[in-house]
Design a protein around this motif. Structure first.
Motif, PDB file in Angstrom:
ATOM      1  N   ASN A 147       0.815  -1.214   0.000  1.00 61.30           N
ATOM      2  CA  ASN A 147       0.000   0.000   0.000  1.00 61.30           C
ATOM      3  C   ASN A 147       0.846   1.260   0.000  1.00 61.30           C
ATOM      4  N   TRP A 148       1.868   1.273   0.850  1.00 60.55           N
ATOM      5  CA  TRP A 148       2.683   2.483   0.954  1.00 60.55           C
ATOM      6  C   TRP A 148       3.582   2.682  -0.262  1.00 60.55           C
ATOM      7  N   SER A 149       4.042   1.615  -0.873  1.00 63.02           N
ATOM      8  CA  SER A 149       4.988   1.747  -1.992  1.00 63.02           C
ATOM      9  C   SER A 149       4.300   1.911  -3.337  1.00 63.02           C
ATOM     10  N   THR A 150       2.975   1.678  -3.409  1.00 62.36           N
ATOM     11  CA  THR A 150       2.286   1.806  -4.694  1.00 62.36           C
ATOM     12  C   THR A 150       1.020   2.648  -4.612  1.00 62.36           C
ATOM     13  N   GLY A 151       0.654   3.156  -3.441  1.00 61.92           N
ATOM     14  CA  GLY A 151      -0.641   3.807  -3.294  1.00 61.92           C
ATOM     15  C   GLY A 151      -0.557   5.238  -2.804  1.00 61.92           C
ATOM     16  N   VAL A 152      -1.364   5.516  -1.781  1.00 59.86           N
ATOM     17  CA  VAL A 152      -1.557   6.886  -1.304  1.00 59.86           C
ATOM     18  C   VAL A 152      -0.236   7.524  -0.870  1.00 59.86           C
ATOM     19  N   MET A 153       0.551   6.812  -0.088  1.00 61.30           N
ATOM     20  CA  MET A 153       1.740   7.432   0.494  1.00 61.30           C
ATOM     21  C   MET A 153       2.798   7.743  -0.554  1.00 61.30           C
ATOM     22  N   ALA A 194       1.147  10.177 -13.570  1.00 60.41           N
ATOM     23  CA  ALA A 194       0.551   9.144 -14.421  1.00 60.41           C
ATOM     24  C   ALA A 194       1.516   7.975 -14.603  1.00 60.41           C
ATOM     25  N   LEU A 195       2.809   8.273 -14.783  1.00 57.07           N
ATOM     26  CA  LEU A 195       3.797   7.209 -14.927  1.00 57.07           C
ATOM     27  C   LEU A 195       3.923   6.408 -13.635  1.00 57.07           C
ATOM     28  N   LEU A 196       3.894   7.097 -12.500  1.00 58.68           N
ATOM     29  CA  LEU A 196       3.950   6.396 -11.219  1.00 58.68           C
ATOM     30  C   LEU A 196       2.755   5.453 -11.075  1.00 58.68           C
ATOM     31  N   GLY A 197       1.569   5.920 -11.458  1.00 58.49           N
ATOM     32  CA  GLY A 197       0.392   5.066 -11.411  1.00 58.49           C
ATOM     33  C   GLY A 197       0.467   3.910 -12.388  1.00 58.49           C
ATOM     34  N   ALA A 198       1.227   4.086 -13.473  1.00 59.48           N
ATOM     35  CA  ALA A 198       1.341   3.034 -14.491  1.00 59.48           C
ATOM     36  C   ALA A 198       2.321   1.943 -14.103  1.00 59.48           C
ATOM     37  N   LEU A 201      -7.128  -7.339   4.936  1.00 60.06           N
ATOM     38  CA  LEU A 201      -5.918  -6.676   4.482  1.00 60.06           C
ATOM     39  C   LEU A 201      -6.214  -5.250   4.019  1.00 60.06           C
ATOM     40  N   GLY A 202      -7.398  -5.066   3.425  1.00 56.71           N
ATOM     41  CA  GLY A 202      -7.780  -3.709   3.050  1.00 56.71           C
ATOM     42  C   GLY A 202      -7.894  -2.804   4.261  1.00 56.71           C
ATOM     43  N   LEU A 203      -8.466  -3.339   5.357  1.00 57.70           N
ATOM     44  CA  LEU A 203      -8.582  -2.547   6.581  1.00 57.70           C
ATOM     45  C   LEU A 203      -7.210  -2.235   7.160  1.00 57.70           C
ATOM     46  N   VAL A 204      -6.344  -3.233   7.227  1.00 60.71           N
ATOM     47  CA  VAL A 204      -5.004  -3.016   7.777  1.00 60.71           C
ATOM     48  C   VAL A 204      -4.238  -1.993   6.933  1.00 60.71           C
ATOM     49  N   GLY A 205      -4.333  -2.159   5.609  1.00 62.72           N
ATOM     50  CA  GLY A 205      -3.620  -1.239   4.732  1.00 62.72           C
ATOM     51  C   GLY A 205      -4.085   0.187   4.878  1.00 62.72           C
ATOM     52  N   THR A 206      -5.379   0.375   5.036  1.00 55.79           N
ATOM     53  CA  THR A 206      -5.875   1.738   5.142  1.00 55.79           C
ATOM     54  C   THR A 206      -5.673   2.332   6.525  1.00 55.79           C
ATOM     55  N   LEU A 207      -5.663   1.496   7.568  1.00 56.47           N
ATOM     56  CA  LEU A 207      -5.234   2.004   8.873  1.00 56.47           C
ATOM     57  C   LEU A 207      -3.785   2.467   8.786  1.00 56.47           C
ATOM     58  N   GLY A 208      -2.996   1.720   8.012  1.00 61.30           N
ATOM     59  CA  GLY A 208      -1.625   2.147   7.762  1.00 61.30           C
ATOM     60  C   GLY A 208      -1.568   3.471   7.035  1.00 61.30           C
ATOM     61  N   ASN A 209      -2.467   3.659   6.063  1.00 65.05           N
ATOM     62  CA  ASN A 209      -2.513   4.936   5.353  1.00 65.05           C
ATOM     63  C   ASN A 209      -2.887   6.084   6.286  1.00 65.05           C
ATOM     64  N   LEU A 210      -3.829   5.803   7.204  1.00 61.49           N
ATOM     65  CA  LEU A 210      -4.216   6.842   8.164  1.00 61.49           C
ATOM     66  C   LEU A 210      -3.035   7.211   9.051  1.00 61.49           C
ATOM     67  N   GLY A 211      -2.366   6.188   9.585  1.00 61.75           N
ATOM     68  CA  GLY A 211      -1.185   6.457  10.404  1.00 61.75           C
ATOM     69  C   GLY A 211      -0.098   7.161   9.611  1.00 61.75           C
ATOM     70  N   LEU A 249      -8.075   8.822   6.541  1.00 65.93           N
ATOM     71  CA  LEU A 249      -9.371   8.532   7.162  1.00 65.93           C
ATOM     72  C   LEU A 249     -10.364   8.033   6.118  1.00 65.93           C
ATOM     73  N   TRP A 250     -10.334   8.625   4.922  1.00 64.45           N
ATOM     74  CA  TRP A 250     -11.196   8.170   3.822  1.00 64.45           C
ATOM     75  C   TRP A 250     -10.945   6.685   3.548  1.00 64.45           C
ATOM     76  N   THR A 251      -9.678   6.312   3.480  1.00 60.29           N
ATOM     77  CA  THR A 251      -9.365   4.912   3.188  1.00 60.29           C
ATOM     78  C   THR A 251      -9.768   3.995   4.344  1.00 60.29           C
ATOM     79  N   VAL A 252      -9.718   4.501   5.583  1.00 55.61           N
ATOM     80  CA  VAL A 252     -10.161   3.702   6.723  1.00 55.61           C
ATOM     81  C   VAL A 252     -11.666   3.440   6.636  1.00 55.61           C
ATOM     82  N   ILE A 253     -12.435   4.468   6.285  1.00 56.35           N
ATOM     83  CA  ILE A 253     -13.880   4.284   6.132  1.00 56.35           C
ATOM     84  C   ILE A 253     -14.163   3.231   5.069  1.00 56.35           C
ATOM     85  N   SER A 254     -13.436   3.314   3.951  1.00 59.74           N
ATOM     86  CA  SER A 254     -13.625   2.351   2.869  1.00 59.74           C
ATOM     87  C   SER A 254     -13.261   0.940   3.333  1.00 59.74           C
TER      88      SER A 254
END
Length: 390
Positions: free
Chosen positions: A22-28, A44-48, A142-152, A249-254
C-alpha cells in the motif's frame, strides 16, 4: 493441521505485506511524489508502474524451483530495491522524481512474477469450495489493515517536514515487507501438478475462446480505471481540500466497510458464481467517479460518500476478477491462464495510465484531474454494461 495452519499464517503474512504494498504503490508514495514536485505526467507514470510490471509475469512460466522459494526470493529483492526510492528526497532536486520512478519501477518489475506463483500456490492450498469466503475475508481484512496504515502514515506525513514524514513511512513499509517474507517461508506448499512446456501451456490458454473474451474485458476494465486512477488522490488533496490525514481517514472508512461487504460478496460468489459479483461490483465502481467530481473544497461530502461506494465495489471486484480466471483454468495449465490474466490487467492499466497523462496535459477543465476522471467514468460504464450481458 494443514492447510489450516498455513492459511492462518497467510493472513498474518498478508497483514505485513499489505503495508509495504500500500505504501509503496498507493496513497503514500503518491503523496511523496507530490512533495518531491512530480508533474501530472510523472504522477501518471507512477500510477502506471504496477501495470507496466505485469508485462514480466510470463517469466513465472520459465522460472525453475518450487513456488514458495521463488516467491520469497523475488519479494526479498524487490523490497530491498525500494530503499533508494524512499531515500530519493535527500538527492538534488532534479534527481528526486526520476530516482523515485526508477527504483519504484525496478522493485515492482522484480515482484511481477510473484502474483502468478503465489496465486497458483494458494489455489492448491485453499479448498475450491472455500475460495470465495477465504479470499473475501482475507482481502477485506488486508484492506482494513492497509488503510489504517494509510491513516497512520498520513498523520506522520502531516506532522513532519516534507518529505521526511513520507520517507519515514516508506522505510517502515520496507521493514514490514521484509518481515512478511519470513512468514511466507513458514507456510506449506502442496505439490504442483506437472505442466506442459511454457509455450504449449500458453497456447492452450490462448485458444480458449471464452477465456480470451474474458481477458478482453479485463484489459478494457483496467484501462478504463487507470485513465482516472492516477489522479484520485491528487484530486482529493488539490480540489477536495483533504489533508493526507483525511485521505487516510477516507481509506479507513472504505476498508472498515469493506470488512463487512467482502465476506458477503465471497458467500455470494461461492453460491452463485463470480460472474454475478463481477456484474454488480463493476457497475458500482463505474459510477463512483461521479461522486468524486461532485466534491470540492466547499462541498466535500460526495468524496466522503464515495468511500462507501469504493468499499462496496472493490471488496468484491478484485477477488472476483482473479477467482473468475482461476475458475476458467484447468489445473495442469493454471499458471498460463494466470499469466494471461495478469498480462491483460497490466496492458490495460498501462495503456489507461498513458492515456491519463495525455488527457491531463490538455489542461481542460477546472483542474488537470477533472477530464481524466470524467473520461474514466464513461469508459468504466461502457465496460460494466458489457459485463452485465449474459
Amino acid at each position: 493441521m494443514e492447510p489450516e495452519r498455513s492459511l492462518r499464517l497467510s493472513i498474518w503474512e498478508g497483514v505485513l505485506a499489505i503495508l509495504f504494498l500500500n505504501w509503496s504503490t498507493g496513497v503514500m508514495v503518491t503523496g511523496y511524489a507530490l512533495a518531491l514536485g512530480a508533474s501530472p505526467k510523472a504522477l501518471a507514470l507512477l500510477g502506471a508502474l504496477p501495470f507496466l510490471a505485469q508485462l514480466l509475469t510470463p517469466l513465472a512460466l520459465f522460472l525453475r524451483g518450487n513456488r514458495k522459494a521463488l516467491a520469497g526470493r523475488l519479494n526479498l529483492l524487490s523490497r530491498v530495491l525500494f530503499l533508494p526510492a524512499a531515500l530519493a528526497g535527500f538527492l538534488p532536486e532534479g534527481w528526486r522524481v526520476p530516482t523515485l520512478l526508477f527504483f519504484a519501477g525496478l522493485s515492482q518489475l522484480l515482484a511481477a512474477p510473484v502474483g502468478v506463483l503465489w496465486l497458483s500456490w494458494m489455489a492448491d492450498l485453499v479448498p475450491e469450495e472455500r475460495r470465495g469466503r477465504y479470499f473475501g475475508f482475507r482481502n477485506a481484512l488486508l484492506g482494513l489493515v492497509g488503510t489504517l496504515g494509510n491513516l497512520g502514515g498520513g498523520l506522520v506525513a502531516d506532522r513532519l517536514p516534507l518529505p521526511l514524514g513520507y520517507q519515514a513511512i516508506l522505510l517502515l513499509g520496507v521493514g514490514a515487507g521484509l518481515l512478511s517474507v519470513l512468514l511466507l517461508r513458514l507456510q506449506s506448499e502442496p505439490s504442483e501438478s506437472p505442466s506442459p512446456p511454457a509455450k504449449k501451456a500458453l497456447t492452450i490458454a490462448w485458444q480458449d475462446l471464452a477465456y480470451r473474451r474474458y481477458l478482453g474485458l479485463v484489459f478494457l476494465w483496467y484501462g478504463a480505471v487507470m485513465v482516472g486512477g492516477p489522479y484520485v488522490i491528487p484530486y482529493f488533496v488539490r480540489v477536495g481540500g483533504l489533508s493526507m490525514t483525511e485521505v487516510g481517514l477516507w481509506t479507513v472508512i472504505s476498508a472498515t466497510s469493506g470488512l463487512l461487504f467482502g465476506p458477503i460478496w465471497g458467500r455470494l460468489a461461492d453460491r452463485r458464481g463470480h460472474g454475478v459479483v463481477l456484474r454488480w461490483t463493476s457497475l458500482v465502481a463505474a459510477l463512483m467517479p461521479g461522486l468524486w467530481l461532485m466534491g470540492s473544497r466547499e462541498f466535500p461530502w460526495p468524496i466522503w460518500l464515495s468511500a462507501l461506494a469504493d468499499a462496496l465495489a472493490w471488496s468484491g471486484l478484485g477477488t472476483a476478477l482473479a477467482n473468475a480466471a482461476l475458475a476458467h483454468a484447468p489445473k495442469e495449465v493454471r499458471n498460463s491462464y494466470l499469466v494471461l490474466f495478469w498480462l491483460a490487467l497490466g496492458l490495460g492499466g498501462l495503456l489507461g495510465s498513458l492515456l491519463a497523462g495525455s488527457v491531463a496535459s490538455l489542461g481542460w477543465g477546472p483542474s488537470p484531474y477533472h477530464l481524466p476522471i470524467l473520461l474514466s467514468l464513461g469508459l468504466r460504464l461502457g465496460v460494466a454494461l458489457r459485463l452485465r450481458r449474459p
